[in-house]
Motif scaffolding. Structure first.
Motif, PDB file in Angstrom:
ATOM      1  N   UNK A   1      54.235  28.428  36.709  1.00 15.61           N
ATOM      2  CA  UNK A   1      53.023  27.650  36.453  1.00 15.61           C
ATOM      3  C   UNK A   1      52.896  27.183  35.011  1.00 15.61           C
TER       4      UNK A   1
ATOM      5  N   UNK B   1      42.380  23.889  31.616  1.00 12.22           N
ATOM      6  CA  UNK B   1      43.766  23.435  31.756  1.00 12.22           C
ATOM      7  C   UNK B   1      43.944  22.827  33.137  1.00 12.22           C
TER       8      UNK B   1
ATOM      9  N   UNK C   1      40.840  34.772  42.226  1.00 13.81           N
ATOM     10  CA  UNK C   1      40.946  34.183  40.889  1.00 13.81           C
ATOM     11  C   UNK C   1      42.227  33.362  40.751  1.00 13.81           C
TER      12      UNK C   1
ATOM     13  N   UNK D   1      41.917  29.965  42.977  1.00 13.43           N
ATOM     14  CA  UNK D   1      42.751  29.815  41.786  1.00 13.43           C
ATOM     15  C   UNK D   1      44.028  29.052  42.086  1.00 13.43           C
ATOM     16  N   UNK D   2      44.667  28.568  41.015  1.00 12.61           N
ATOM     17  CA  UNK D   2      45.791  27.644  41.189  1.00 12.61           C
ATOM     18  C   UNK D   2      47.123  28.181  40.673  1.00 12.61           C
ATOM     19  N   UNK D   3      47.124  29.312  39.984  1.00 12.82           N
ATOM     20  CA  UNK D   3      48.389  29.766  39.391  1.00 12.82           C
ATOM     21  C   UNK D   3      49.295  30.456  40.412  1.00 12.82           C
TER      22      UNK D   3
ATOM     23  N   UNK E   1      48.399  35.773  30.686  1.00 14.20           N
ATOM     24  CA  UNK E   1      46.997  35.528  30.320  1.00 14.20           C
ATOM     25  C   UNK E   1      46.594  34.055  30.404  1.00 14.20           C
ATOM     26  N   UNK E   2      47.536  33.145  30.169  1.00 17.87           N
ATOM     27  CA  UNK E   2      47.217  31.708  30.216  1.00 17.87           C
ATOM     28  C   UNK E   2      46.513  31.305  31.498  1.00 17.87           C
ATOM     29  N   UNK E   3      46.920  31.872  32.630  1.00 19.23           N
ATOM     30  CA  UNK E   3      46.386  31.403  33.918  1.00 19.23           C
ATOM     31  C   UNK E   3      44.852  31.418  33.932  1.00 19.23           C
ATOM     32  N   UNK E   4      44.232  32.382  33.236  1.00 16.06           N
ATOM     33  CA  UNK E   4      42.763  32.419  33.196  1.00 16.06           C
ATOM     34  C   UNK E   4      42.214  32.108  31.794  1.00 16.06           C
TER      35      UNK E   4
ATOM     36  N   UNK F   1      43.597  30.515  29.340  1.00 16.02           N
ATOM     37  CA  UNK F   1      43.912  29.168  28.883  1.00 16.02           C
ATOM     38  C   UNK F   1      45.040  29.076  27.866  1.00 16.02           C
TER      39      UNK F   1
ATOM     40  N   UNK G   1      41.122  28.405  31.271  1.00 10.57           N
ATOM     41  CA  UNK G   1      42.425  28.374  31.934  1.00 10.57           C
ATOM     42  C   UNK G   1      42.431  27.572  33.225  1.00 10.57           C
TER      43      UNK G   1
ATOM     44  N   UNK H   1      42.678  28.518  36.191  1.00 12.67           N
ATOM     45  CA  UNK H   1      42.038  29.125  37.371  1.00 12.67           C
ATOM     46  C   UNK H   1      40.518  29.155  37.334  1.00 12.67           C
TER      47      UNK H   1
END
Lengths: 229, 116
Positions: free
Chosen positions: A83, A94, A156, A166-168, B34-37, B39, B46, B48
């Motif tokens: 991702x 983002x 999440x 959530x998208x990741x 950590x980026x996924x939430x 940012x 982020x 999500x």
């Protein structure tokens, strides 16, 4: 004697199918998918892999799903793999950088059958699967959603229906179609046993709740999402 | 001379026979986990966050981060939000990161918020 010949003929046919499948895998898939293991041992090494590992495919996928998906692949991870390589800063959060996402290679149904045959032979080492097993049973979607979202915070990173969540991580509303129930139990109880550097945390979900979550994923997978999209 | 020739071979052997996952540096870990939430810039915005009922902490804000001791930060990263009476949406990372890697992340967070 007749049966022996038939048996030999059958094993021979299935072995050559798998050989043909393995040849395709080596030639057309190995540059993006790891076929021999082990999983990436560092974050940097993980980022160099261009697709999910397939070296334990036979312990992970439902064969029927594999054959269909390889002929008509559609996106599973909204933000691709990995991702971090497919996002960009946006105004409020983002965003997925769609320009960096490419369609998955497509196979003819003959080739997909050969490839599925070969993939199903790639079993996970016993220490990855552990003792996890799905015990059966069912749950309502609404109670399942409480366990998945409210109690454990899984939404999440995962969409529980198209456009919601959530998208990741991969969409989970089709997860039970893709993956074997025992694999789901095992992965949720220890994602790091499968992939030490996976962005999915071990949330230490209690065993009975893992069973409920897999029941929930099965209930979700029964809905006709293609029609709803 | 001899030593120089043997060293790469020894290193290769280590590579081949080591089974334990390697420690990663804080910046790589922050990106991967950590980026996924939180940012790409650590501001809590982020990928999500859209459907999350509790928003991730802004790690660049001295105000949002300043009240926490290093021990608190270590605890919440290792054991998750619930361990400090915060949201279940902040996951526990104790199975993904070693204690050393978590200490490095605490230092990294201090740089992001420029506090402490």
């Amino acid at each position: 004697m007749k049966y022996l010949l038939l048996f030999l003929g059958f094993t021979f046919a299935s072995a050559t199918l798998a050989d043909d499948g393995m040849a395709i895998l080596q030639k057309r898939c190995a540059n993006c998918h790891d076929l021999s293991g082990p999983a990436a041992q560092s974050v940097q090494a993980l980022w160099q892999r261009k697709g999910p590992d397939l070296f334990y495919a036979g312990s992970k996928y439902n064969r029927e799903w594999l054959e269909k998906w390889l002929v008509k692949p559609r996106r599973i991870r909204p933000a691709g793999y990995h991702y971090i390589q497919h996002i960009k800063p946006g105004k409020k959060r983002d965003m997925i950088d769609a320009a960096t996402l490419t369609p998955h290679p497509v196979l003819s149904s003959d080739k997909a059958e050969d490839v599925a045959e070969a993939l199903m032979k790639l079993k996970a080492p016993a220490e990855m699967m552990g003792a996890a097993a799905f015990k059966g049973g069912s749950i309502s979607v609404s109670f399942g959603e409480m366990v998945f979202d409210k109690f454990n915070g899984c939404m999440a990173c995962h969409e529980i229906e198209p456009g919601y969540g959530g998208l990741s991580g991969p969409e989970v509303y089709t997860a039970a179609k893709r993956y074997q129930a025992d694999y789901l139990v095992s992965f949720i109880s220890s994602p790091q046993a499968w992939n030490p550097k996976t962005p999915m945390p071990n949330k230490h979900v209690a065993e009975p709740n893992i069973q409920k979550i897999v029941q929930y994923l099965q209930a979700l997978a029964k809905e006709n999402w293609d029609e709803k999209k | 001379m001899r030593k120089n020739k043997l060293f790469p071979a020894f290193f290769m052997m280590l590579l081949i026979f080591s089974t334990a996952a390697w420690p990663d540096d804080a910046e790589d870990n922050y990106k991967n986990y950590c980026w996924q939430c939180h940012g790409m810039s650590g501001d809590g915005m982020g990928l999500n966050v859209q459907d999350m009922s509790v928003q991730p902490r802004d790690h660049t804000s001295a105000k949002a981060m300043g009240g926490r001791s290093d021990a608190d930060l270590f605890k919440v990263i290792k054991e998750g939000g619930l361990a400090i009476d915060k949201s279940v949406l902040m996951p526990p990372w104790g199975d993904s990161l070693s204690d050393d890697e978590i200490h490095d992340l605490v230092k990294y967070l201090r740089k992001l918020c420029q506090c402490g």
